[in-house]
Design a protein around this motif. Sequence first.
Motif, PDB file in Angstrom:
ATOM      1  N   GLN A  20       0.820  -1.206   0.000  1.00 37.18           N
ATOM      2  CA  GLN A  20       0.000   0.000   0.000  1.00 37.18           C
ATOM      3  C   GLN A  20       0.860   1.264   0.000  1.00 37.18           C
ATOM      4  O   GLN A  20       0.540   2.247  -0.679  1.00 37.18           O
ATOM      5  CB  GLN A  20      -0.929   0.019   1.222  1.00 37.18           C
ATOM      6  CG  GLN A  20      -2.083  -0.956   1.143  1.00 37.18           C
ATOM      7  CD  GLN A  20      -1.671  -2.356   1.561  1.00 37.18           C
ATOM      8  OE1 GLN A  20      -0.555  -2.568   2.012  1.00 37.18           O
ATOM      9  NE2 GLN A  20      -2.593  -3.299   1.408  1.00 37.18           N
ATOM     10  N   LYS A  21       1.971   1.246   0.727  1.00 43.30           N
ATOM     11  CA  LYS A  21       2.854   2.409   0.753  1.00 43.30           C
ATOM     12  C   LYS A  21       3.495   2.650  -0.612  1.00 43.30           C
ATOM     13  O   LYS A  21       3.622   3.793  -1.059  1.00 43.30           O
ATOM     14  CB  LYS A  21       3.937   2.214   1.814  1.00 43.30           C
ATOM     15  CG  LYS A  21       3.420   2.239   3.250  1.00 43.30           C
ATOM     16  CD  LYS A  21       4.544   2.059   4.240  1.00 43.30           C
ATOM     17  CE  LYS A  21       4.034   2.097   5.670  1.00 43.30           C
ATOM     18  NZ  LYS A  21       5.131   1.902   6.669  1.00 43.30           N
ATOM     19  N   ARG A  22       3.877   1.552  -1.284  1.00 44.82           N
ATOM     20  CA  ARG A  22       4.479   1.703  -2.609  1.00 44.82           C
ATOM     21  C   ARG A  22       3.475   2.231  -3.622  1.00 44.82           C
ATOM     22  O   ARG A  22       3.798   3.072  -4.468  1.00 44.82           O
ATOM     23  CB  ARG A  22       5.042   0.356  -3.064  1.00 44.82           C
ATOM     24  CG  ARG A  22       6.298  -0.075  -2.302  1.00 44.82           C
ATOM     25  CD  ARG A  22       6.781  -1.438  -2.748  1.00 44.82           C
ATOM     26  NE  ARG A  22       8.019  -1.806  -2.072  1.00 44.82           N
ATOM     27  CZ  ARG A  22       8.622  -3.002  -2.214  1.00 44.82           C
ATOM     28  NH1 ARG A  22       8.066  -3.922  -3.000  1.00 44.82           N
ATOM     29  NH2 ARG A  22       9.738  -3.240  -1.571  1.00 44.82           N
ATOM     30  N   VAL A  23       2.244   1.747  -3.546  1.00 39.89           N
ATOM     31  CA  VAL A  23       1.203   2.225  -4.460  1.00 39.89           C
ATOM     32  C   VAL A  23       0.933   3.720  -4.225  1.00 39.89           C
ATOM     33  O   VAL A  23       0.809   4.503  -5.178  1.00 39.89           O
ATOM     34  CB  VAL A  23      -0.085   1.401  -4.291  1.00 39.89           C
ATOM     35  CG1 VAL A  23      -1.232   2.032  -5.063  1.00 39.89           C
ATOM     36  CG2 VAL A  23       0.131  -0.026  -4.763  1.00 39.89           C
ATOM     37  N   ALA A  24       0.830   4.116  -2.948  1.00 33.24           N
ATOM     38  CA  ALA A  24       0.598   5.529  -2.635  1.00 33.24           C
ATOM     39  C   ALA A  24       1.741   6.398  -3.136  1.00 33.24           C
ATOM     40  O   ALA A  24       1.520   7.494  -3.685  1.00 33.24           O
ATOM     41  CB  ALA A  24       0.425   5.700  -1.130  1.00 33.24           C
ATOM     42  N   LEU A  25       2.977   5.918  -2.970  1.00 31.65           N
ATOM     43  CA  LEU A  25       4.135   6.679  -3.442  1.00 31.65           C
ATOM     44  C   LEU A  25       4.131   6.803  -4.958  1.00 31.65           C
ATOM     45  O   LEU A  25       4.433   7.871  -5.508  1.00 31.65           O
ATOM     46  CB  LEU A  25       5.423   6.000  -2.964  1.00 31.65           C
ATOM     47  CG  LEU A  25       6.734   6.772  -3.167  1.00 31.65           C
ATOM     48  CD1 LEU A  25       6.704   8.082  -2.400  1.00 31.65           C
ATOM     49  CD2 LEU A  25       7.925   5.929  -2.732  1.00 31.65           C
ATOM     50  N   ALA A  26       3.750   5.720  -5.650  1.00 29.21           N
ATOM     51  CA  ALA A  26       3.682   5.765  -7.110  1.00 29.21           C
ATOM     52  C   ALA A  26       2.615   6.741  -7.589  1.00 29.21           C
ATOM     53  O   ALA A  26       2.821   7.476  -8.564  1.00 29.21           O
ATOM     54  CB  ALA A  26       3.394   4.363  -7.656  1.00 29.21           C
ATOM     55  N   VAL A  28       1.560   9.429  -5.958  1.00 31.89           N
ATOM     56  CA  VAL A  28       2.048  10.782  -5.693  1.00 31.89           C
ATOM     57  C   VAL A  28       3.049  11.223  -6.762  1.00 31.89           C
ATOM     58  O   VAL A  28       2.959  12.338  -7.310  1.00 31.89           O
ATOM     59  CB  VAL A  28       2.681  10.864  -4.293  1.00 31.89           C
ATOM     60  CG1 VAL A  28       3.392  12.208  -4.101  1.00 31.89           C
ATOM     61  CG2 VAL A  28       1.620  10.683  -3.219  1.00 31.89           C
ATOM     62  N   PHE A  29       3.998  10.361  -7.093  1.00 34.34           N
ATOM     63  CA  PHE A  29       4.983  10.705  -8.114  1.00 34.34           C
ATOM     64  C   PHE A  29       4.323  10.874  -9.480  1.00 34.34           C
ATOM     65  O   PHE A  29       4.716  11.736 -10.272  1.00 34.34           O
ATOM     66  CB  PHE A  29       6.076   9.634  -8.183  1.00 34.34           C
ATOM     67  CG  PHE A  29       7.166   9.831  -7.162  1.00 34.34           C
ATOM     68  CD1 PHE A  29       7.992  10.946  -7.210  1.00 34.34           C
ATOM     69  CD2 PHE A  29       7.365   8.911  -6.156  1.00 34.34           C
ATOM     70  CE1 PHE A  29       8.996  11.136  -6.262  1.00 34.34           C
ATOM     71  CE2 PHE A  29       8.358   9.088  -5.203  1.00 34.34           C
ATOM     72  CZ  PHE A  29       9.176  10.201  -5.258  1.00 34.34           C
ATOM     73  N   GLY A  30       3.321  10.040  -9.773  1.00 34.04           N
ATOM     74  CA  GLY A  30       2.601  10.188 -11.036  1.00 34.04           C
ATOM     75  C   GLY A  30       1.894  11.529 -11.142  1.00 34.04           C
ATOM     76  O   GLY A  30       1.922  12.190 -12.190  1.00 34.04           O
ATOM     77  N   LEU A  31       1.269  11.958 -10.040  1.00 33.87           N
ATOM     78  CA  LEU A  31       0.602  13.266 -10.028  1.00 33.87           C
ATOM     79  C   LEU A  31       1.605  14.408 -10.162  1.00 33.87           C
ATOM     80  O   LEU A  31       1.335  15.410 -10.840  1.00 33.87           O
ATOM     81  CB  LEU A  31      -0.204  13.423  -8.739  1.00 33.87           C
ATOM     82  CG  LEU A  31      -1.421  12.505  -8.589  1.00 33.87           C
ATOM     83  CD1 LEU A  31      -2.052  12.682  -7.213  1.00 33.87           C
ATOM     84  CD2 LEU A  31      -2.447  12.793  -9.687  1.00 33.87           C
ATOM     85  N   LEU A  32       2.771  14.257  -9.520  1.00 32.18           N
ATOM     86  CA  LEU A  32       3.798  15.293  -9.641  1.00 32.18           C
ATOM     87  C   LEU A  32       4.295  15.420 -11.076  1.00 32.18           C
ATOM     88  O   LEU A  32       4.527  16.532 -11.566  1.00 32.18           O
ATOM     89  CB  LEU A  32       4.971  14.971  -8.706  1.00 32.18           C
ATOM     90  CG  LEU A  32       4.725  15.178  -7.209  1.00 32.18           C
ATOM     91  CD1 LEU A  32       5.934  14.730  -6.399  1.00 32.18           C
ATOM     92  CD2 LEU A  32       4.406  16.637  -6.910  1.00 32.18           C
ATOM     93  N   VAL A  33       4.441  14.279 -11.761  1.00 30.54           N
ATOM     94  CA  VAL A  33       4.867  14.315 -13.161  1.00 30.54           C
ATOM     95  C   VAL A  33       3.838  15.048 -14.011  1.00 30.54           C
ATOM     96  O   VAL A  33       4.183  15.883 -14.864  1.00 30.54           O
ATOM     97  CB  VAL A  33       5.090  12.882 -13.681  1.00 30.54           C
ATOM     98  CG1 VAL A  33       5.294  12.885 -15.198  1.00 30.54           C
ATOM     99  CG2 VAL A  33       6.305  12.251 -13.015  1.00 30.54           C
TER     100      VAL A  33
END
Length: 209
Positions: A20-26, A28-33
């Motif tokens: 779940q932490k990895r999915v949330a991090l992915a 967040v990074f996707g939204l930042l991109v």
Amino acid sequence: MAAPEEEFFVLSDLSPGLTQKRVALAVVFGLLVLVFIAAGPLSGVQPRRIDAFVPAYTTAMFVNDSITAILLFAQFSILRSRAILIIASGYVFTALILIPWILAFPGVFVPGRGLIGGLQSTSWLYFSWHAGFSMFVIGYALVKGADPDRRLWRGTVGAAIFLSVALTTVLVLAAAYVCVLLKRCCPASSWIPYALARRGLMWGRLSHL
């Protein structure tokens, strides 16, 4: 008689796992991109006007906040937690205040103006929307950390939910009335609602941290 919160298995009380932490991090990074792309290469592109955007956005927010409030009320019926009741009321507030907000938004129903209020009413309602929800978040945090004997609702669940929705509706009506009335007190070019809206949004984001 309500049982202690620790006796119930509630999914929201569980700690997130590694997946779940990895999915949330992915996410967040996707939204930042996407934000960097929109602010960089696409910043000079002028999209055409879409009149249905604001109504669609408002409808999505209303449905999202309403579903969140219903789920929180369902959790309150199990845990009888006053803190959950307060944050559920906060989501009811954010859902209901969208109604006067969209009615006051210029150009949605009437070209060049809203159905209610003046040119600043939308900004005042936007400020009330975010600042009001922040107050509910603060109340949630204060009640959640209170004494165990004061954290649980001792009355009936139905009465608590009805009272919560009724009082929140009255609060929204009062906020909408004041925001519409402010058009007589402030000139159309006043910067006050815009500055307050920015500060309300900032405190609303900080309150979620």
